[in-house]
Design a protein around this motif. Structure first.
Motif: not given
Length: 94
Positions: A29-34
């Protein structure tokens, strides 16, 4: 939408995520946001509205992810940075 302000806010949000002591940048989810924030920065720097650069049927989901996943006080500071990006990008909706 002011693209210069959008770029500034998106870069602050990215910095908040990358430099966070509470988020693991390897979580999906963090990778997606970034990735979404990088997309916004990339297109805004070219003078393009990032919303119009999405393929048909696509939407930005970083704010939904943030709402679901970020809840601690430190995480909520990052969510606020992401909300600032949304408020600028969708300023006509606010």
């Amino acid at each position: 939408m002011n693209l210069f302000v959008l770029i500034k806010k998106a870069k602050l949000a990215k910095e908040g995520i990358v430099n966070s002591n509470v988020l693991n940048v390897n979580k999906p989810f963090v990778t997606s946001m970034l990735n979404q924030i990088d997309f916004i920065i990339q297109h805004a720097e070219k003078g393009n509205n990032p919303i119009l650069q999405l393929k048909a049927g696509q939407t930005f989901t970083y704010s939904v992810l943030a709402s679901r996943e970020l809840s601690s006080p430190d995480e909520l500071k990052i969510k606020e940075l992401l909300d600032d990006v949304s408020e600028e990008m969708y300023s006509s909706d606010y």
